[in-house]
Design an enzyme around this catalytic site. Structure first.
Site, PDB file in Angstrom:
ATOM      1  N   ARG A 213       0.861  -1.207   0.000  1.00  0.00           N
ATOM      2  CA  ARG A 213       0.000   0.000   0.000  1.00  0.00           C
ATOM      3  C   ARG A 213       0.887   1.244   0.000  1.00  0.00           C
ATOM      4  NH1 ARG A 213      -1.366   1.759   4.642  1.00  0.00           N
ATOM      5  NH2 ARG A 213      -2.161  -0.194   5.454  1.00  0.00           N
TER       6      ARG A 213
ATOM      7  N   LYS B 154      -8.565   6.600 -19.180  1.00  0.00           N
ATOM      8  CA  LYS B 154      -8.880   7.138 -20.492  1.00  0.00           C
ATOM      9  C   LYS B 154      -7.642   7.083 -21.397  1.00  0.00           C
ATOM     10  CE  LYS B 154     -12.657   7.736 -18.228  1.00  0.00           C
ATOM     11  NZ  LYS B 154     -13.032   8.999 -17.583  1.00  0.00           N
TER      12      LYS B 154
HETATM   13  C1  PLP Z   1     -13.504   9.378 -16.311  1.00  0.00           C
HETATM   14  C2  PLP Z   1     -13.138  10.685 -15.768  1.00  0.00           C
HETATM   15  C3  PLP Z   1     -12.913  10.857 -14.402  1.00  0.00           C
HETATM   16  C4  PLP Z   1     -13.092   9.732 -13.396  1.00  0.00           C
HETATM   17  O1  PLP Z   1     -12.158   8.719 -13.591  1.00  0.00           O
HETATM   18  P1  PLP Z   1     -12.409   7.154 -13.259  1.00  0.00           P
HETATM   19  O2  PLP Z   1     -11.142   6.514 -13.695  1.00  0.00           O
HETATM   20  O3  PLP Z   1     -13.614   6.735 -14.050  1.00  0.00           O
HETATM   21  O4  PLP Z   1     -12.659   7.050 -11.806  1.00  0.00           O
HETATM   22  C5  PLP Z   1     -12.502  12.106 -13.959  1.00  0.00           C
HETATM   23  N1  PLP Z   1     -12.352  13.139 -14.811  1.00  0.00           N
HETATM   24  C6  PLP Z   1     -12.592  13.013 -16.130  1.00  0.00           C
HETATM   25  C7  PLP Z   1     -12.381  14.177 -17.020  1.00  0.00           C
HETATM   26  C8  PLP Z   1     -12.986  11.792 -16.656  1.00  0.00           C
HETATM   27  O5  PLP Z   1     -13.215  11.689 -17.964  1.00  0.00           O
END
Ligand code: PLP
Length: 377
Positions: free
Chosen positions: A46, A195
């Site tokens: 962790r 993403k």
């Molecule tokens: C998807 C997203 C998040 C959240 O991220 P997760 O990995 O789904 O928890 C935060 N900010 C933006 C701009 C996103 O597209």
């Protein structure tokens, strides 16, 4: 190091023990100590893990920061950063911020005594006007999701620092390949690495980089205390994903520019939101503060019925939440990613039921345009 070299060679390259070119996956929770407290720098995963460490050094270098931190999701990264705040503090946030960010602020942090004002940060005056005696941070997303509004990071940093506030930037849409918020004055930059950074729709994770040693210590403390860390396998997937970040972003950018132009010329499309279009209000600013316009396009297709027809017909644009991967995705923010925002607020913001969001992938752009063309006709 130039950017496409940096994504391959920055951070920790390979493994010093074996010569392995790929950073190994250290699938371990604990580490043998030679004597009590005598470690090789790792005692419990962790706190630190070598695979995660390789990712953290990599994001630190890509974002030109003092330290980097990995989390189990973008929301875990955002929540951990917001835990810098205390009960009674206030934060100014971009109004069309990611739906999950709105939700965690409105439903969790508010309950813990942290208040927020949501304003259109693409207008710097609105940031200034929202600042109160309790304000401790300004939190931006640029370009925003799904309307691709652009905020001047440098100006926002000036305003924040005049008032001794932290500037936090969600850089998920632009990626560290195109935009460096810390260079423009931000104190903390964060990502949903789920993403573009991961880039292959196969991992959920978050990343943070900070501009000062003081913030590095504080975020490191929260990361270890709260423990919202990713496992080594996911950390490794991100290190691998980042190697092609440059190639992917270049191709995505080319495709997105062509698709935005195609949509803009289409008689059935009412409005196109893409910062790469000269007609976009944030175009000049996006060009100045980022190396590229990214791969997210939103457009107004009219009403819900038309939207459903389009969604039923696309073949290469997969109907799915998320964004930023090699494959193109299509979504309806009002019904999907932004459903947690109450409808009256969505309409105020312009996130109508007719709004379609595209995440452009790296396919041949001719196929993508043909696909949209048959779906729109
Ligand atoms: C998807 C997203 C998040 C959240 O991220 P997760 O990995 O789904 O928890 C935060 N900010 C933006 C701009 C996103 O597209």
């Amino acid at each position: 190091m130039r950017p496409k070299t940096q994504v391959i060679h920055a951070g920790i390259f390979g493994d010093e023990y074996t010569g392995s070119v790929s950073v190994p996956i250290y699938q371990t929770s604990t580490y043998k100590q030679e004597a009590v407290g005598k470690t090789k720098g790792y005692d419990y995963s962790r706190t630190a893990n070598p695979t995660r460490r390789a990712l953290e050094v990599l994001i630190q270098e890509l974002e030109h920061g003092k330290a980097g931190f990995a989390f189990g999701s973008g929301m875990a990264a955002i929540s951990s950063v917001l835990m810098l705040l205390n009960s009674g503090d206030h934060v100014v946030i971009t109004d069309d911020v990611y739906g999950g960010t709105f939700r965690v602020v409105d439903k969790v942090f508010k309950r813990l005594g942290i208040s927020a004002t949501f304003v259109d940060t693409s207008d710097p005056n609105q940031i200034t006007q929202a600042i109160t005696k309790q304000t401790k941070a300004v939190y931006l997303e640029t370009p925003t999701n799904p309307l691709l509004k652009v905020t001047d990071i440098r100006k926002a940093a000036q305003i924040a620092h005049q008032h001794q506030l932290l500037l936090i930037v969600d850089n998920t849409f632009a990626t560290p390949y195109w935009q460096h918020p810390l260079d423009l004055g931000a104190d903390i930059v964060l990502h949903s690495a789920t993403k573009y950074i991961g880039g292959h729709s196969d991992v959920v994770a978050g990343l943070v980089a900070v501009a000062s040693d003081d913030l590095a210590e504080k975020i490191g403390f929260i990361q270890n205390s709260v423990g919202a860390v990713p496992g080594p396998q996911d950390a490794w997937l991100l290190v691998r994903g980042i190697k092609t970040l440059g190639l992917r972003m270049e191709q995505i950018e080319k495709n997105a520019n062509k698709i935005a132009e195609y949509l803009q010329a289409h008689p059935k499309v009412k409005k196109v939101y893409y910062p790469g279009l000269a007609s976009h209000p944030g175009h000049a600013l996006a060009e100045k503060q980022a190396g590229g316009f990214g791969g997210m396009i939103s457009f107004d297709a009219g009403d819900e019925e038309t939207v459903n027809k389009i969604l039923a017909k696309t073949r290469y644009f997969t109907l799915a939440e998320s964004l930023g991967a090699v494959e193109s995705l299509i979504s309806v923010p009002a019904k999907m990613t932004h459903a947690s925002i109450p409808k009256p607020r969505r309409e105020e913001l312009g996130i109508t039921d007719g709004l379609i969001r595209l995440s452009v992938g790296i396919e041949d752009v001719e196929d993508l345009i043909e696909d949209l063309d048959q779906a729109l006709s």
